[in-house]
Design a protein around this motif. Structure first.
Motif, PDB file in Angstrom:
ATOM      1  N   ASP A 101      17.094  55.126   5.892  1.00 11.46           N
ATOM      2  CA  ASP A 101      17.531  54.935   7.268  1.00 11.46           C
ATOM      3  C   ASP A 101      16.320  54.737   8.168  1.00 11.46           C
ATOM      4  O   ASP A 101      15.181  55.013   7.769  1.00 11.46           O
ATOM      5  CB  ASP A 101      18.366  56.115   7.767  1.00 11.46           C
ATOM      6  N   CYS A 102      16.583  54.245   9.366  1.00  8.47           N
ATOM      7  CA  CYS A 102      15.526  54.143  10.376  1.00  8.47           C
ATOM      8  C   CYS A 102      16.128  54.466  11.737  1.00  8.47           C
ATOM      9  O   CYS A 102      17.333  54.334  11.950  1.00  8.47           O
ATOM     10  CB  CYS A 102      14.868  52.760  10.369  1.00  8.47           C
ATOM     11  N   GLU A 103      15.276  54.914  12.627  1.00  4.19           N
ATOM     12  CA  GLU A 103      15.661  55.202  14.005  1.00  4.19           C
ATOM     13  C   GLU A 103      14.649  54.515  14.910  1.00  4.19           C
ATOM     14  O   GLU A 103      13.451  54.532  14.639  1.00  4.19           O
ATOM     15  CB  GLU A 103      15.643  56.709  14.276  1.00  4.19           C
ATOM     16  N   GLN A 104      15.139  53.923  15.987  1.00  5.57           N
ATOM     17  CA  GLN A 104      14.241  53.271  16.934  1.00  5.57           C
ATOM     18  C   GLN A 104      14.527  53.780  18.349  1.00  5.57           C
ATOM     19  O   GLN A 104      15.677  54.022  18.712  1.00  5.57           O
ATOM     20  CB  GLN A 104      14.402  51.750  16.888  1.00  5.57           C
ATOM     21  N   GLU A 105      13.462  53.927  19.118  1.00  7.09           N
ATOM     22  CA  GLU A 105      13.565  54.276  20.537  1.00  7.09           C
ATOM     23  C   GLU A 105      12.834  53.192  21.317  1.00  7.09           C
ATOM     24  O   GLU A 105      11.710  52.817  20.963  1.00  7.09           O
ATOM     25  CB  GLU A 105      12.930  55.638  20.810  1.00  7.09           C
ATOM     26  N   THR A 140       9.209  60.537   5.572  1.00  8.69           N
ATOM     27  CA  THR A 140       9.486  59.950   6.880  1.00  8.69           C
ATOM     28  C   THR A 140       8.174  59.603   7.584  1.00  8.69           C
ATOM     29  O   THR A 140       7.271  60.438   7.665  1.00  8.69           O
ATOM     30  CB  THR A 140      10.290  60.914   7.762  1.00  8.69           C
ATOM     31  N   ARG A 142       6.541  57.757  11.260  1.00  6.74           N
ATOM     32  CA  ARG A 142       6.850  57.380  12.640  1.00  6.74           C
ATOM     33  C   ARG A 142       5.791  56.405  13.119  1.00  6.74           C
ATOM     34  O   ARG A 142       4.595  56.686  13.071  1.00  6.74           O
ATOM     35  CB  ARG A 142       6.871  58.598  13.550  1.00  6.74           C
ATOM     36  N   HIS A 155       9.383  53.586  16.040  1.00  4.22           N
ATOM     37  CA  HIS A 155      10.160  53.209  14.857  1.00  4.22           C
ATOM     38  C   HIS A 155       9.950  54.296  13.805  1.00  4.22           C
ATOM     39  O   HIS A 155       8.843  54.484  13.306  1.00  4.22           O
ATOM     40  CB  HIS A 155       9.687  51.854  14.333  1.00  4.22           C
ATOM     41  N   ARG A 156      11.009  55.031  13.508  1.00  6.29           N
ATOM     42  CA  ARG A 156      10.943  56.096  12.501  1.00  6.29           C
ATOM     43  C   ARG A 156      11.661  55.599  11.248  1.00  6.29           C
ATOM     44  O   ARG A 156      12.812  55.174  11.314  1.00  6.29           O
ATOM     45  CB  ARG A 156      11.600  57.367  13.055  1.00  6.29           C
TER      46      ARG A 156
END
Length: 307
Positions: A101-105, A140, A142, A155-156
């Motif tokens: 998975d990835c997470e973006q802010e 993980t 970042r 971008h994690r």
């Protein structure tokens, strides 16, 4: 109950907080051609990404940091510490990898001409986990992205480095069915390929989305695809070998195409009926539904060698 001793985990966590990438620089400034290519591929017609005041789609954040086939210049990009961490896992038998998975802010819009720089850190390593794929560790990272020196986004990214579990003959991956695309899969069960149509502006869209990219309308109905199409682009998968994707059970190679349907939308699917090396751009294809195993039926596209 206390966790069992895990000396490898103790070594892996010593890398937490160390750089995963250093002094990274985007190979090109943010630019209109790449924005256009992205929007065409994604079918995103938002006016915010067009014209003299265009900005880049926020989800392109990572695209501007990629090194391409030749990578980043020596001494920039991926760090020695990150390579050492992955090397430890490889040496302990955790040789397989899958992105999970990835997470973006997003902190500010990216505009054509912005110069992109970035750094990344190894944020965490999980304890040893057992999954359906096998046993391994989640790693993980970042990445902090800057535009002209200003913070632009984060971008994690998380991967699983694992030792594959022994298993029964592989099945095709199951599609993820949710409230946004359940109607599409209901159509597949009836051997119908359904395309969403905005009831406000009549724009067709695929894949299924909760709202219209053209007018932001929330209401929609469906039209059934005729099944006729042509290969818009394609790739041939050589590695990794995955028997569930090849009728012979030998794992490929096999062709995956982006098919442009007669209705004007595009869908990704396997091309059958011709050898993988005979698939070409412009090849006419027709929709079929193939049962992959007792619990899975999928749309595929059949071509003829004379097509």
């Amino acid at each position: 109950m206390a966790d069992a001793p895990d000396p490898l985990y103790d070594r892996l966590t010593s890398y937490t907080g160390r750089p995963a990438a250093t002094a990274g620089t985007g190979k090109d400034p943010v630019n209109a051609p790449m924005i256009r290519h992205w929007c065409e591929a994604m079918g995103d017609t938002s006016p915010a990404y067009q014209g003299p005041d265009a900005v880049a789609p926020p989800t392109m954040l990572q695209a501007w940091t990629m090194g391409g086939l030749t990578g980043h210049p020596h001494g920039t990009g991926r760090s020695a510490a990150y390579d050492e961490l992955l090397g430890l896992l490889d040496g302990a038998g955790y040789t397989s990898v899958v992105a999970t998975d990835c997470e973006q802010e997003y902190l500010r819009p990216l505009r054509p001409g912005d110069l992109i720089t970035f750094d990344a850190v190894i944020e965490s390593v999980s304890r040893r986990k057992t999954t359906k794929l096998g046993t391994g560790y989640f790693v993980t990272t970042r990445m902090d992205v800057r535009a002209d020196g200003e913070p632009a986004g984060t971008h994690r990214f998380r991967i699983l480095k694992y030792r594959p579990a022994k298993r029964k003959p592989p099945l095709r991956p199951r599609p993820v069915i949710n409230r946004d695309n359940a109607g599409f899969w209901a159509g597949v069960a009836e051997h119908r390929l359904l395309i969403q149509r905005c009831t406000d502006c009549a724009t067709l869209r695929f894949p299924w989305l909760p709202g219209c990219n053209a007018c932001a309308g929330q209401e929609w109905d469906t039209v059934e695809a005729s099944g006729e199409g042509t290969v818009f682009s394609h790739v041939v998968m050589h590695h990794p070998s995955f028997p569930a994707f090849d009728p012979s059970g030998e794992g490929g190679p096999y062709a995956v195409a982006l098919v442009e349907l007669a209705e004007g939308v595009r869908i990704v699917g396997n091309v059958v009926g011709v050898p993988y090396d005979k698939v070409r751009v412009g090849l006419p294809v027709r929709l079929e539904f193939h049962r992959m195993d007792p619990d899975l039926e999928l749309p595929v596209f059949r071509a003829s060698e004379g097509g």
